[in-house]
Design an enzyme around this catalytic site. Structure first.
Site, PDB file in Angstrom:
ATOM      1  N   ARG A  67      27.716 -11.819  81.897  1.00 12.97           N
ATOM      2  CA  ARG A  67      26.278 -11.702  82.158  1.00 12.97           C
ATOM      3  C   ARG A  67      26.028 -11.714  83.675  1.00 12.97           C
ATOM      4  O   ARG A  67      25.199 -10.959  84.193  1.00 12.97           O
ATOM      5  CB  ARG A  67      25.537 -12.860  81.492  1.00 12.97           C
ATOM      6  CG  ARG A  67      24.028 -12.791  81.593  1.00 12.97           C
ATOM      7  CD  ARG A  67      23.476 -11.688  80.724  1.00 12.97           C
ATOM      8  NE  ARG A  67      22.022 -11.577  80.900  1.00 12.97           N
ATOM      9  CZ  ARG A  67      21.184 -11.323  79.892  1.00 12.97           C
ATOM     10  NH1 ARG A  67      21.640 -11.123  78.682  1.00 12.97           N
ATOM     11  NH2 ARG A  67      19.880 -11.216  80.123  1.00 12.97           N
ATOM     12  N   ASN A 109       6.308  -9.436  86.352  1.00  8.17           N
ATOM     13  CA  ASN A 109       6.516  -9.117  84.939  1.00  8.17           C
ATOM     14  C   ASN A 109       5.170  -9.089  84.232  1.00  8.17           C
ATOM     15  O   ASN A 109       4.222  -9.764  84.626  1.00  8.17           O
ATOM     16  CB  ASN A 109       7.409 -10.190  84.285  1.00  8.17           C
ATOM     17  CG  ASN A 109       7.642  -9.916  82.793  1.00  8.17           C
ATOM     18  OD1 ASN A 109       7.992  -8.814  82.412  1.00  8.17           O
ATOM     19  ND2 ASN A 109       7.396 -10.928  81.969  1.00  8.17           N
ATOM     20  N   HIS A 111       3.504  -9.698  80.389  1.00  7.20           N
ATOM     21  CA  HIS A 111       3.845 -10.298  79.096  1.00  7.20           C
ATOM     22  C   HIS A 111       2.638 -10.163  78.164  1.00  7.20           C
ATOM     23  O   HIS A 111       1.509 -10.472  78.575  1.00  7.20           O
ATOM     24  CB  HIS A 111       4.210 -11.775  79.289  1.00  7.20           C
ATOM     25  CG  HIS A 111       4.573 -12.474  78.020  1.00  7.20           C
ATOM     26  ND1 HIS A 111       5.776 -12.271  77.380  1.00  7.20           N
ATOM     27  CD2 HIS A 111       3.871 -13.341  77.249  1.00  7.20           C
ATOM     28  CE1 HIS A 111       5.804 -13.003  76.269  1.00  7.20           C
ATOM     29  NE2 HIS A 111       4.662 -13.664  76.171  1.00  7.20           N
ATOM     30  N   ASP A 147       9.362 -16.299  81.259  1.00  6.55           N
ATOM     31  CA  ASP A 147       7.900 -16.126  81.287  1.00  6.55           C
ATOM     32  C   ASP A 147       7.189 -17.361  81.837  1.00  6.55           C
ATOM     33  O   ASP A 147       6.090 -17.708  81.390  1.00  6.55           O
ATOM     34  CB  ASP A 147       7.391 -15.807  79.863  1.00  6.55           C
ATOM     35  CG  ASP A 147       7.988 -14.510  79.330  1.00  6.55           C
ATOM     36  OD1 ASP A 147       8.259 -14.437  78.121  1.00  6.55           O
ATOM     37  OD2 ASP A 147       8.196 -13.584  80.146  1.00  6.55           O
TER      38      ASP A 147
HETATM   39  C1  GRF Z   1       4.573  -4.468  76.812  1.00  6.26           C
HETATM   40  O1  GRF Z   1       3.493  -4.954  76.044  1.00  6.26           O
HETATM   41  C2  GRF Z   1       5.282  -5.608  77.491  1.00  6.26           C
HETATM   42  O2  GRF Z   1       4.426  -6.655  77.894  1.00  6.26           O
HETATM   43  C3  GRF Z   1       6.168  -6.089  76.375  1.00  6.26           C
HETATM   44  O3  GRF Z   1       6.629  -4.925  75.734  1.00  6.26           O
HETATM   45  C4  GRF Z   1       5.669  -3.888  75.940  1.00  6.26           C
HETATM   46  C5  GRF Z   1       6.372  -2.755  76.628  1.00  6.26           C
HETATM   47  O4  GRF Z   1       5.605  -1.635  76.417  1.00  6.26           O
HETATM   48  N1  GRF Z   1       7.275  -6.872  76.901  1.00  6.26           N
HETATM   49  P1  GRF Z   1       5.970  -0.269  77.211  1.00  6.26           P
HETATM   50  O5  GRF Z   1       7.478  -0.113  77.149  1.00  6.26           O
HETATM   51  O6  GRF Z   1       5.463  -0.435  78.616  1.00  6.26           O
HETATM   52  O7  GRF Z   1       5.217   0.785  76.439  1.00  6.26           O
END
Ligand code: GRF
Length: 202
Positions: A67, A109, A111, A147
């Site tokens: 990893r 990021n 979320h 997160d």
């Molecule tokens: C988004 O809602 C993100 O927050 C979550 O997965 C989704 C990704 O959507 N982790 P995309 O690939 O940008 O359409």
């Protein structure tokens, strides 16, 4: 400012950034996407990047002995594009200390839940299962947790009785795309500093 965007799926958040930059122009928006990276092949997010004529790269965990080696390879692949800001838009891997050593404090990021509620890979499903009446999305800086980094902005989305996971996620993504475009533009056009859990954008 130079942006590298990391994706793992459909890339609609990436597409929202591409469309906004195209609409407003790089100078007015304050940033351009210089490359798109992924942790897997054959996803729509990479196809969107290629359609936009952007360089792409893929770092798959299984191609590396550990990893940590994957994390270093990802950091090096991103570094090659000299980004000012790295955006995780649906990137579904937790980065390690090498990546954070290089990009911590400028790695954002998004979320699909109101952190600290419902962190992790199933935030939409968890909020629905819990019976939350409102949920939403959070744009935050990435720290060494999952997160848990300092929150930059959040958007609220009502949960409807008839919602299933995909309907709710689609409605969250409508808010999320706009929030991400707005936050990334502000970070690109102004400086920012992080004071503990507080994010200050000049
Ligand atoms: C988004 O809602 C993100 O927050 C979550 O997965 C989704 C990704 O959507 N982790 P995309 O690939 O940008 O359409």
């Amino acid at each position: 400012k130079r942006l590298v965007v990391l994706v793992s799926g459909s890339g609609t958040n990436l597409q929202a950034l591409l469309d906004e930059i195209h609409r407003t122009g790089v100078t007015a928006y304050g940033a351009e996407i210089v490359a798109v990276g992924a942790d897997r092949d054959g996803i729509e997010g990479l196809a969107r990047a290629e359609l936009a004529g952007l360089p792409t790269f893929v770092c798959r965990v299984k191609d590396f002995g550990s990893r940590g080696e994957w994390d270093t390879a990802l950091a090096e692949a991103v570094s090659a594009f000299q980004p000012d800001l790295v955006v995780s838009a649906g990137f579904m891997k937790i980065v390690g200390k090498e990546f954070l050593a290089r990009f911590g404090g400028r790695f954002v990021n998004t979320h699909p839940a109101l952190l600290p509620s419902f962190p992790g890979a199933h935030g939409v499903r968890d909020a629905l299962a819990y019976g939350a009446k409102v949920t939403g999305c959070t744009v935050h800086f990435v720290d060494d947790g999952v997160d848990t980094g300092p929150i930059i902005a959040q958007g609220v989305v009502e949960v409807r009785d008839e919602d299933d996971e995909s309907a709710l996620h689609e409605r969250i993504k409508e808010v999320e795309r706009r929030l991400l475009v707005e936050v990334v533009g502000r970070l690109a056009r102004n400086g920012h500093r992080i004071e503990g859990r507080k994010v200050v954008i000049q």
